[in-house]
Design a protein around this motif. Structure first.
Motif, PDB file in Angstrom:
ATOM      1  N   UNK A 174       0.831  -1.204   0.000  1.00 20.52           N
ATOM      2  CA  UNK A 174       0.000   0.000   0.000  1.00 20.52           C
ATOM      3  C   UNK A 174       0.869   1.260   0.000  1.00 20.52           C
ATOM      4  N   UNK A 175       1.857   1.313   0.868  1.00 16.37           N
ATOM      5  CA  UNK A 175       2.730   2.493   0.925  1.00 16.37           C
ATOM      6  C   UNK A 175       3.495   2.671  -0.379  1.00 16.37           C
ATOM      7  N   UNK A 176       4.008   1.584  -0.911  1.00 15.36           N
ATOM      8  CA  UNK A 176       4.779   1.657  -2.158  1.00 15.36           C
ATOM      9  C   UNK A 176       3.889   2.134  -3.314  1.00 15.36           C
ATOM     10  N   UNK A 177       2.657   1.694  -3.332  1.00 13.20           N
ATOM     11  CA  UNK A 177       1.745   2.069  -4.418  1.00 13.20           C
ATOM     12  C   UNK A 177       1.449   3.571  -4.407  1.00 13.20           C
ATOM     13  N   UNK A 178       1.344   4.162  -3.220  1.00 11.89           N
ATOM     14  CA  UNK A 178       1.130   5.612  -3.154  1.00 11.89           C
ATOM     15  C   UNK A 178       2.305   6.341  -3.780  1.00 11.89           C
ATOM     16  N   UNK A 179       3.535   5.939  -3.410  1.00 17.76           N
ATOM     17  CA  UNK A 179       4.726   6.620  -3.924  1.00 17.76           C
ATOM     18  C   UNK A 179       4.905   6.402  -5.424  1.00 17.76           C
ATOM     19  N   UNK A 180       4.472   5.258  -5.933  1.00 20.30           N
ATOM     20  CA  UNK A 180       4.589   5.004  -7.372  1.00 20.30           C
ATOM     21  C   UNK A 180       3.597   5.836  -8.181  1.00 20.30           C
ATOM     22  N   UNK A 181       2.433   6.118  -7.606  1.00 20.48           N
ATOM     23  CA  UNK A 181       1.388   6.813  -8.355  1.00 20.48           C
ATOM     24  C   UNK A 181       1.238   8.296  -8.018  1.00 20.48           C
ATOM     25  N   UNK A 182       1.992   8.748  -7.049  1.00 19.81           N
ATOM     26  CA  UNK A 182       2.015  10.181  -6.738  1.00 19.81           C
ATOM     27  C   UNK A 182       3.476  10.566  -6.545  1.00 19.81           C
ATOM     28  N   UNK A 183       4.143  10.998  -7.602  1.00 21.76           N
ATOM     29  CA  UNK A 183       5.561  11.347  -7.495  1.00 21.76           C
ATOM     30  C   UNK A 183       5.776  12.482  -6.489  1.00 21.76           C
ATOM     31  N   UNK A 184       6.907  12.457  -5.822  1.00 20.39           N
ATOM     32  CA  UNK A 184       7.194  13.449  -4.778  1.00 20.39           C
ATOM     33  C   UNK A 184       7.238  14.871  -5.322  1.00 20.39           C
ATOM     34  N   UNK A 185       7.475  15.044  -6.608  1.00 21.94           N
ATOM     35  CA  UNK A 185       7.565  16.393  -7.174  1.00 21.94           C
ATOM     36  C   UNK A 185       6.341  16.748  -8.021  1.00 21.94           C
ATOM     37  N   UNK A 186       5.254  16.018  -7.872  1.00 20.49           N
ATOM     38  CA  UNK A 186       4.072  16.264  -8.694  1.00 20.49           C
ATOM     39  C   UNK A 186       3.475  17.634  -8.394  1.00 20.49           C
ATOM     40  N   UNK A 187       3.370  18.449  -9.389  1.00 22.44           N
ATOM     41  CA  UNK A 187       2.664  19.744  -9.324  1.00 22.44           C
ATOM     42  C   UNK A 187       3.111  20.566  -8.117  1.00 22.44           C
ATOM     43  N   UNK A 188       4.419  20.759  -7.965  1.00 24.81           N
ATOM     44  CA  UNK A 188       5.035  21.595  -6.929  1.00 24.81           C
ATOM     45  C   UNK A 188       4.977  20.992  -5.529  1.00 24.81           C
ATOM     46  N   UNK A 189       4.661  19.716  -5.387  1.00 18.43           N
ATOM     47  CA  UNK A 189       4.569  19.096  -4.069  1.00 18.43           C
ATOM     48  C   UNK A 189       5.924  19.136  -3.369  1.00 18.43           C
ATOM     49  N   UNK A 190       5.925  19.520  -2.091  1.00 12.87           N
ATOM     50  CA  UNK A 190       7.168  19.528  -1.309  1.00 12.87           C
ATOM     51  C   UNK A 190       7.516  18.139  -0.801  1.00 12.87           C
ATOM     52  N   UNK A 191       6.539  17.448  -0.231  1.00  9.17           N
ATOM     53  CA  UNK A 191       6.805  16.117   0.310  1.00  9.17           C
ATOM     54  C   UNK A 191       5.506  15.339   0.378  1.00  9.17           C
ATOM     55  N   UNK A 192       5.658  14.029   0.368  1.00  9.06           N
ATOM     56  CA  UNK A 192       4.515  13.130   0.539  1.00  9.06           C
ATOM     57  C   UNK A 192       4.926  12.065   1.540  1.00  9.06           C
ATOM     58  N   UNK A 193       4.039  11.749   2.461  1.00  9.82           N
ATOM     59  CA  UNK A 193       4.364  10.759   3.485  1.00  9.82           C
ATOM     60  C   UNK A 193       3.232   9.754   3.640  1.00  9.82           C
ATOM     61  N   UNK A 194       3.650   8.518   3.823  1.00 14.48           N
ATOM     62  CA  UNK A 194       2.753   7.422   4.183  1.00 14.48           C
ATOM     63  C   UNK A 194       3.525   6.572   5.177  1.00 14.48           C
ATOM     64  N   UNK A 195       3.126   6.590   6.419  1.00 14.51           N
ATOM     65  CA  UNK A 195       3.795   5.812   7.453  1.00 14.51           C
ATOM     66  C   UNK A 195       3.107   4.454   7.543  1.00 14.51           C
ATOM     67  N   UNK A 196       3.870   3.388   7.274  1.00 15.78           N
ATOM     68  CA  UNK A 196       3.272   2.047   7.284  1.00 15.78           C
ATOM     69  C   UNK A 196       2.719   1.680   8.655  1.00 15.78           C
ATOM     70  N   UNK A 197       3.311   2.192   9.710  1.00 18.48           N
ATOM     71  CA  UNK A 197       2.866   1.836  11.058  1.00 18.48           C
ATOM     72  C   UNK A 197       1.549   2.510  11.435  1.00 18.48           C
ATOM     73  N   UNK A 198       1.352   3.759  10.988  1.00 18.74           N
ATOM     74  CA  UNK A 198       0.163   4.494  11.430  1.00 18.74           C
ATOM     75  C   UNK A 198      -0.815   4.821  10.295  1.00 18.74           C
ATOM     76  N   UNK A 199      -0.315   4.955   9.080  1.00 14.53           N
ATOM     77  CA  UNK A 199      -1.178   5.374   7.968  1.00 14.53           C
ATOM     78  C   UNK A 199      -1.764   4.215   7.175  1.00 14.53           C
ATOM     79  N   UNK A 200      -1.244   3.015   7.364  1.00 14.84           N
ATOM     80  CA  UNK A 200      -1.818   1.824   6.722  1.00 14.84           C
ATOM     81  C   UNK A 200      -2.303   0.916   7.843  1.00 14.84           C
ATOM     82  N   UNK A 201      -3.606   0.777   7.944  1.00 10.82           N
ATOM     83  CA  UNK A 201      -4.201   0.027   9.048  1.00 10.82           C
ATOM     84  C   UNK A 201      -4.973  -1.158   8.484  1.00 10.82           C
ATOM     85  N   UNK A 202      -4.704  -2.349   9.043  1.00 11.85           N
ATOM     86  CA  UNK A 202      -5.432  -3.565   8.682  1.00 11.85           C
ATOM     87  C   UNK A 202      -6.306  -3.933   9.882  1.00 11.85           C
ATOM     88  N   UNK A 203      -7.609  -3.877   9.696  1.00 14.37           N
ATOM     89  CA  UNK A 203      -8.553  -4.165  10.768  1.00 14.37           C
ATOM     90  C   UNK A 203      -9.118  -5.561  10.560  1.00 14.37           C
TER      91      UNK A 203
END
Length: 197
Positions: free
Chosen positions: A85-114
């Motif tokens: 899931x985290x890797x897929x976000x980075x592959x489909x939203x480049x860090x420099x897309x449309x003036x973006x400064x940074x993009x973060x996805x923390x596997x521990x807190x931002x990807x939750x399996x319930x």
């Protein structure tokens, strides 16, 4: 002669007053129009960024659900799902897309399996991007945080597979291909949660 002179002076004064009013009116209009135009441009850019980030997160949630089928135990499946899931976000939203400064996805807190609901697993993914402003920085708004989240539910399945082992497959030479296709099909399911017969 004096009358003409007075008329001429009056006209000059009226023109000066009109010019002064035009300058004041233009200043007032520009102080309103420039920020509004800047806001419109910056909001449009944020909308484009948010849409792209949301699409990346939607795909990441699906990739995470698919990642649950890799691994022989629950912990490995969850680790694979979080990584995918985290890797897929980075592959489909480049860090420099449309003036973006940074993009973060923390596997521990931002990807939750319930796994609290029986026979289903819910994958929730959240991503964060910091987008700089262009025009609104004149009003001390230099960056904006954009967040996107998505949730996918993967239900456990019960599948019964029947493979034809008749003589027609043996004589046509397709038996090996059918066996390999069956192995590939079975590997798409999660060990321990999906039932295949």
């Amino acid at each position: 002669m004096d009358l003409k002179m007075k008329e001429h002076c009056k006209m000059k004064n009226l023109k000066r007053q009109a010019a002064g009013i035009a300058v004041v009116a233009t200043s007032v209009i520009l102080t309103i129009i420039v920020p509004v135009t800047g806001l419109a441009i910056d909001v449009t850019m944020l909308y484009v960024d948010k849409t792209r980030l949301q699409a990346a997160v939607d795909g990441a949630a699906l990739a995470g659900a698919k990642g649950l089928s890799r691994g022989n135990d629950d912990a490995t499946q969850i680790a694979n799902a979080k990584q995918d899931a985290a890797q897929y976000v980075f592959l489909n939203y480049p860090a420099s897309f449309f003036f973006t400064n940074s993009i973060t996805v923390n596997q521990a807190t931002d990807v939750v399996i319930d796994e609290t609901v029986a026979n289903q697993r819910t994958v929730s993914v959240t991503a964060h991007a910091v987008i700089p402003t262009i025009f609104m920085r004149w009003l001390n708004f230099t960056t904006t945080n954009v967040n996107a989240s998505s949730t996918v539910i993967r239900r456990d399945v019960n599948v019964a597979m029947v493979v034809d082992r008749s003589g027609s497959l043996t004589t046509s030479g397709s038996c090996g291909a059918v066996k390999q296709a069956a192995v590939n099909f079975v590997s798409k399911f999660a060990n321990g949660t999906d039932n295949i017969g």
